[in-house]
Design an enzyme around this catalytic site. Sequence first.
Site, PDB file in Angstrom:
ATOM      1  N   ASP A 125       0.903  -1.168  -0.010  1.00  0.00           N
ATOM      2  CA  ASP A 125      -0.181  -0.015   0.083  1.00  0.00           C
ATOM      3  C   ASP A 125       0.791   1.207   0.061  1.00  0.00           C
ATOM      4  O   ASP A 125       2.048   1.075   0.231  1.00  0.00           O
ATOM      5  CB  ASP A 125      -0.982  -0.107   1.062  1.00  0.00           C
ATOM      6  CG  ASP A 125      -0.075  -0.206   2.517  1.00  0.00           C
ATOM      7  OD1 ASP A 125       0.956  -0.410   2.398  1.00  0.00           O
ATOM      8  OD2 ASP A 125      -1.046  -0.036   3.634  1.00  0.00           O
ATOM      9  N   TYR A 161       2.658   4.833   0.764  1.00  0.00           N
ATOM     10  CA  TYR A 161       3.506   5.496   1.797  1.00  0.00           C
ATOM     11  C   TYR A 161       2.565   6.294   2.681  1.00  0.00           C
ATOM     12  O   TYR A 161       1.621   6.929   2.105  1.00  0.00           O
ATOM     13  CB  TYR A 161       4.746   6.164   1.689  1.00  0.00           C
ATOM     14  CG  TYR A 161       5.773   5.631   0.936  1.00  0.00           C
ATOM     15  CD1 TYR A 161       6.590   4.764   1.703  1.00  0.00           C
ATOM     16  CD2 TYR A 161       6.206   5.785  -0.568  1.00  0.00           C
ATOM     17  CE1 TYR A 161       7.733   3.989   1.284  1.00  0.00           C
ATOM     18  CE2 TYR A 161       7.297   4.994  -0.674  1.00  0.00           C
ATOM     19  CZ  TYR A 161       8.071   4.404  -0.492  1.00  0.00           C
ATOM     20  OH  TYR A 161       8.928   3.478  -0.902  1.00  0.00           O
ATOM     21  N   PHE A 217       6.589   2.133  -4.263  1.00  0.00           N
ATOM     22  CA  PHE A 217       8.031   2.463  -3.900  1.00  0.00           C
ATOM     23  C   PHE A 217       8.494   3.880  -4.031  1.00  0.00           C
ATOM     24  O   PHE A 217       9.581   4.350  -3.525  1.00  0.00           O
ATOM     25  CB  PHE A 217       9.023   1.648  -4.545  1.00  0.00           C
ATOM     26  CG  PHE A 217       8.985  -0.006  -4.032  1.00  0.00           C
ATOM     27  CD1 PHE A 217       9.163  -0.398  -2.711  1.00  0.00           C
ATOM     28  CD2 PHE A 217       8.395  -0.907  -4.834  1.00  0.00           C
ATOM     29  CE1 PHE A 217       9.062  -1.575  -2.258  1.00  0.00           C
ATOM     30  CE2 PHE A 217       8.333  -2.370  -4.372  1.00  0.00           C
ATOM     31  CZ  PHE A 217       8.726  -2.566  -2.946  1.00  0.00           C
ATOM     32  N   HIS A 244      11.676  -9.077  -0.065  1.00  0.00           N
ATOM     33  CA  HIS A 244      11.117  -7.416   0.102  1.00  0.00           C
ATOM     34  C   HIS A 244      12.328  -6.615   0.322  1.00  0.00           C
ATOM     35  O   HIS A 244      13.348  -7.083   1.166  1.00  0.00           O
ATOM     36  CB  HIS A 244      10.043  -7.445   1.050  1.00  0.00           C
ATOM     37  CG  HIS A 244       9.414  -6.141   0.988  1.00  0.00           C
ATOM     38  ND1 HIS A 244       9.954  -4.716   1.449  1.00  0.00           N
ATOM     39  CD2 HIS A 244       8.305  -5.755   0.265  1.00  0.00           C
ATOM     40  CE1 HIS A 244       8.932  -3.868   1.124  1.00  0.00           C
ATOM     41  NE2 HIS A 244       8.041  -4.096   0.258  1.00  0.00           N
TER      42      HIS A 244
END
Length: 442
Positions: free
Chosen positions: A62, A64, A75, A184
């Site tokens: 989701d 920031y 990102f 990740h």
Amino acid sequence: MSVETWQEILAEEKAKPYYARLHALTDEAYQKGTVYPPREAIFRALSLTPFAAVRVVILGQDPYHGRGQAQGLSFSVAHAAAIPPSLRNIFKELGDETGMDMPRHGSLVAWALQGVLMLNTVLTVAAGAAGSHRGRGWETLTDALIRHLSQREAPVIFLLWGRDAQNKRALIDESRHTVLCAAHPSPFAAHKGFFGCGHFKKVNELLVARGARPINWSPYRAVVFDMDGTLVDSAAAICADLNAAIETVTDARYTANDVLPFLGEGVRVLIERAVDDLAARQCLYQGLTSVQDTVYRRYQEVVMTTDSDAKVRVYDGMTDVLRRLRTAGFILGVYSNKNHEPANRIAESLFPGLFDFVLGQKEGQVRKPDTEALAGMLKEHGVYIRDTIYVGDGDTDIHTGRNGRMKTVAVAWGYRNRALLEKMKPDRLLDCPEELLREIGV
């Protein structure tokens, strides 16, 4: 029925019952509190990377949830935001693979415009509350987007980083498309398989094998160069023009080495310093301002009517560097305090077809280190000034880069002493043109 646009897919999904609930919950969230990204940026990933243009997909979770960060791309963060830890680790891996230095900003718009779909699986989040909008229906929508991409004939490379992204693997037809998995990039997991994954190089190897253009993984979109002392050694030409101009007032003559301390701040400053120098050495003049004006006018005439450009020399390796940057998709420009006409003439003569624009000094235009004219020119080419690397050889150039909040690269192959450049603290200091390619990751 095959689809060709995101709009067709969204229209299909919006007609389903789950979307009505999702829409109502999203409306309520924006009305009652702070939600990220800004509402107009919810579908920004789709608007920047059209369905038919998708070549690579990077799945996020989701957005920031901090103020000023989210911009609708997985990102990626807005230019003014600090680079978050996960994105910093992405850049670290990218640097290990390509040699690229850590960027000054975390906007990945440049990737999106090359066909990299930066898609979060949940498209909104409440301020300060990670994961707060999961389970509302966004996952159903983004699953549909992935499924439609999977049904497309043209191959796509999916980068699935972390367990949440890898849970989407079942949606992808791997007989058509390529899936690359890794841990990740968060600080908690990056050492468990993200670092060293080599995904950025693998993506480009796959694209090149298909006959497609590789991705330029730099977050920068333009490289702008100073001219004298950066692209070309023009000291001999400038010296010849200056000597022709001062013939009207003195028999004194300069050598190319003599004029080096005068260069870098424009023709007017060159003339002022040269005349001041002559006056100090020879005690020739009264009324220096009128003498300077006389020499300046004569210099302008000389520049427009002589062939001193023949004395200009391209620095070794520079032409190849420019060609490779252009092939990688960068907008290339020149921003010089040299008069516009000779600057443009030299660029066209020595670097035909390599520059998108040349911005030299014009009457009434503020000189470097002011960046207003440059920002306007970049905007005409669809680039923000903060998405630009500025390359120059002197203090004026370093101040220009800083004033525009550009990444500033100083070069030691030009007119300036390396130790002096180090004291000015540019973002990077390079010793040869080829180092610029490694700096950017090309």
